[in-house]
Enzyme design. Structure first.
Site, PDB file in Angstrom:
ATOM      1  N   ALA A  19       0.751  -1.193  -0.071  1.00 21.06           N
ATOM      2  CA  ALA A  19      -0.055  -0.073   0.007  1.00 21.06           C
ATOM      3  C   ALA A  19       1.011   1.393   0.290  1.00 21.06           C
ATOM      4  CB  ALA A  19      -0.854   0.136   1.245  1.00 21.06           C
ATOM      5  N   LEU A  20       1.737   1.238  -0.932  1.00 17.56           N
ATOM      6  CA  LEU A  20       2.750   2.104  -1.011  1.00 17.56           C
ATOM      7  C   LEU A  20       2.407   3.568  -1.190  1.00 17.56           C
ATOM      8  CD1 LEU A  20       5.333  -0.083  -3.141  1.00 17.56           C
ATOM      9  CD2 LEU A  20       5.069   0.214  -0.687  1.00 17.56           C
ATOM     10  N   HIS A  42       6.995   5.761   1.418  1.00 21.26           N
ATOM     11  CA  HIS A  42       7.854   4.356   1.017  1.00 21.26           C
ATOM     12  C   HIS A  42       8.673   4.994  -0.159  1.00 21.26           C
ATOM     13  CE1 HIS A  42       4.276   2.200   2.558  1.00 21.26           C
ATOM     14  NE2 HIS A  42       5.110   2.017   3.303  1.00 21.26           N
ATOM     15  N   GLY A  97      12.005   4.134   8.196  1.00 25.68           N
ATOM     16  CA  GLY A  97      11.424   5.463   8.342  1.00 25.68           C
ATOM     17  C   GLY A  97      11.654   5.876   9.866  1.00 25.68           C
ATOM     18  N   LYS A  98      11.788   7.143   9.984  1.00 28.60           N
ATOM     19  CA  LYS A  98      11.975   7.650  11.286  1.00 28.60           C
ATOM     20  C   LYS A  98      10.587   7.863  12.062  1.00 28.60           C
ATOM     21  CE  LYS A  98      15.734  10.996  10.979  1.00 28.60           C
ATOM     22  NZ  LYS A  98      16.250  12.257  11.151  1.00 28.60           N
ATOM     23  N   VAL A 158       7.680  11.520   5.858  1.00 25.89           N
ATOM     24  CA  VAL A 158       7.038  12.514   4.786  1.00 25.89           C
ATOM     25  C   VAL A 158       5.700  12.777   5.172  1.00 25.89           C
ATOM     26  CG1 VAL A 158       6.309  12.335   2.199  1.00 25.89           C
ATOM     27  CG2 VAL A 158       8.511  11.380   3.063  1.00 25.89           C
TER      28      VAL A 158
HETATM   29  P1  AMP Z   1       5.156  -0.098   6.416  1.00 27.24           P
HETATM   30  O1  AMP Z   1       4.836  -0.429   4.957  1.00 27.24           O
HETATM   31  O2  AMP Z   1       4.436   0.724   7.072  1.00 27.24           O
HETATM   32  O3  AMP Z   1       5.897  -1.350   7.018  1.00 27.24           O
HETATM   33  O4  AMP Z   1       6.570   0.900   6.321  1.00 27.24           O
HETATM   34  C1  AMP Z   1       7.711   0.521   5.537  1.00 27.24           C
HETATM   35  C2  AMP Z   1       8.921   1.489   5.712  1.00 27.24           C
HETATM   36  O5  AMP Z   1       8.309   2.830   5.421  1.00 27.24           O
HETATM   37  C3  AMP Z   1       9.163   1.719   7.474  1.00 27.24           C
HETATM   38  O6  AMP Z   1      10.535   1.595   7.448  1.00 27.24           O
HETATM   39  C4  AMP Z   1       8.298   3.036   7.698  1.00 27.24           C
HETATM   40  O7  AMP Z   1       8.898   3.657   8.921  1.00 27.24           O
HETATM   41  C5  AMP Z   1       8.578   3.693   6.489  1.00 27.24           C
HETATM   42  N1  AMP Z   1       7.615   4.759   6.449  1.00 27.24           N
HETATM   43  C6  AMP Z   1       6.218   4.736   6.478  1.00 27.24           C
HETATM   44  N2  AMP Z   1       5.674   5.861   6.504  1.00 27.24           N
HETATM   45  C7  AMP Z   1       6.395   6.764   6.427  1.00 27.24           C
HETATM   46  C8  AMP Z   1       6.607   8.037   6.029  1.00 27.24           C
HETATM   47  N3  AMP Z   1       5.384   8.970   6.418  1.00 27.24           N
HETATM   48  N4  AMP Z   1       7.763   8.748   5.969  1.00 27.24           N
HETATM   49  C9  AMP Z   1       8.837   8.184   5.597  1.00 27.24           C
HETATM   50  N5  AMP Z   1       9.010   6.673   5.899  1.00 27.24           N
HETATM   51  C10 AMP Z   1       7.877   6.086   6.221  1.00 27.24           C
END
Ligand code: AMP
Length: 273
Positions: free
Chosen positions: A29-30, A34, A144-145, A173
């Site tokens: 669900a990029l 991401h 991501g932070k 972001v």
């Molecule tokens: P997820 O698909 O939610 O497991 O996230 C995958 C990666 O994307 C993880 O390292 C998250 O911390 C990062 N991530 C998710 N949302 C954001 C965002 N808004 N900004 C930056 N990185 C993100």
């Protein structure tokens, strides 16, 4: 872009490549968050590997595993446009079997904040990240932070288990109005979406207070809680970068973290000051 679902096939494919590999693990669900990880990884490495895997072991019973958003075709297009070389798209039984060796999140740092309301969540996260890192053997992996506790625990794992990958933290972001991007934002109805803006508003308030030299954590947290009202607050916490509680903001070494439940959706955000 090559799409691979079998871990051993991916390992074999990457084995003799004499190139630096940047790796971005995701649950799909990029969104732009991401994509910023992918862009960073692509700038800093010769090969870009992205994984999409909704990891069942990090969801507790009753959580949203079954309804976690899935947009396979759109995700493939996004990856292709972002210059992904290899998309690793495994199924659960490519990754897990019925009798498993697992990792256990640390007893303290894995069971505070999000780990407190989701006990065991971070054991699932660390186990899958370890598996993915072992499959891809990247030079650098990007996280991501926004998921600050997850990032902190992954860095801890890499250090304590003497792993050789370099973990690269990437800034959060946000939407133009301040809401941190998250795959779960689509669960928010119009009202909850508006209420959710109080999260970034509370973090802004914190940075304004700090810029006026208000550094007392108790005072800051109280004001942030007022801004968040009437959202259901899971925690508002101020920690140092080692994730230890502090009483006074240490500029350059502090993380201010918020988790709320808006409607039925868990929303996380933080700033690093
Ligand atoms: P997820 O698909 O939610 O497991 O996230 C995958 C990666 O994307 C993880 O390292 C998250 O911390 C990062 N991530 C998710 N949302 C954001 C965002 N808004 N900004 C930056 N990185 C993100």
């Amino acid at each position: 872009m090559k799409i691979i679902s079998d871990p051993l096939e991916l390992k074999e494919y990457l084995k003799d490549k004499n190139q630096s590999v940047g790796f971005v693990p995701t649950m799909g669900a990029l969104h732009e968050g991401h994509i910023s990880l992918m862009n960073r990884a692509s700038e800093e490495n010769e090969l870009l590997v992205v994984s999409i895997f909704v990891n069942p072991t990090q969801f507790l019973k009753g959580e949203d595993l079954d309804k976690y958003p899935s947009r396979k075709e759109a995700d493939k297009k996004i990856c292709s446009l972002a210059g992904v070389d290899i998309l690793f798209f495994p199924n659960a039984d490519d990754i897990y079997s019925s009798d498993e060796v697992t990792l256990q999140a640390p007893n303290i740092r894995g069971y505070v904040l999000e780990g407190r309301s989701r006990p065991g969540h971070f054991s699932g996260v660390l186990t899958v990240v370890m598996k993915l890192l072992n499959i891809v053997s990247p030079t650098k992996a990007y996280f991501g932070k926004k998921d600050a506790q997850q990032l902190n625990l992954i860095m801890l794992m890499v250090k304590q288990l003497f792993m050789s990958v370099e973990i690269i933290p990437v800034d959060t972001v946000r939407e133009a109005d301040g809401l941190a991007l998250s795959s779960r934002n689509i669960y928010l109805n119009e009202y909850d979406r508006k209420e959710a803006l109080k999260i970034s508003a509370s973090l802004h308030l914190c940075s304004r207070m700090v810029s006026r030299s208000v550094l007392d954590c108790k005072e800051i947290i109280e004001s942030m809680r007022e801004t968040l009202y009437p959202l259901e607050i899971v925690y508002v916490e101020i920690l140092n970068r080692d994730f230890e509680k502090i009483d006074v903001i240490e500029i350059g070494n502090s993380v201010i973290l918020v988790e709320v439940i808006s409607g039925e959706t868990r929303l996380l955000d933080n700033i690093w000051l």
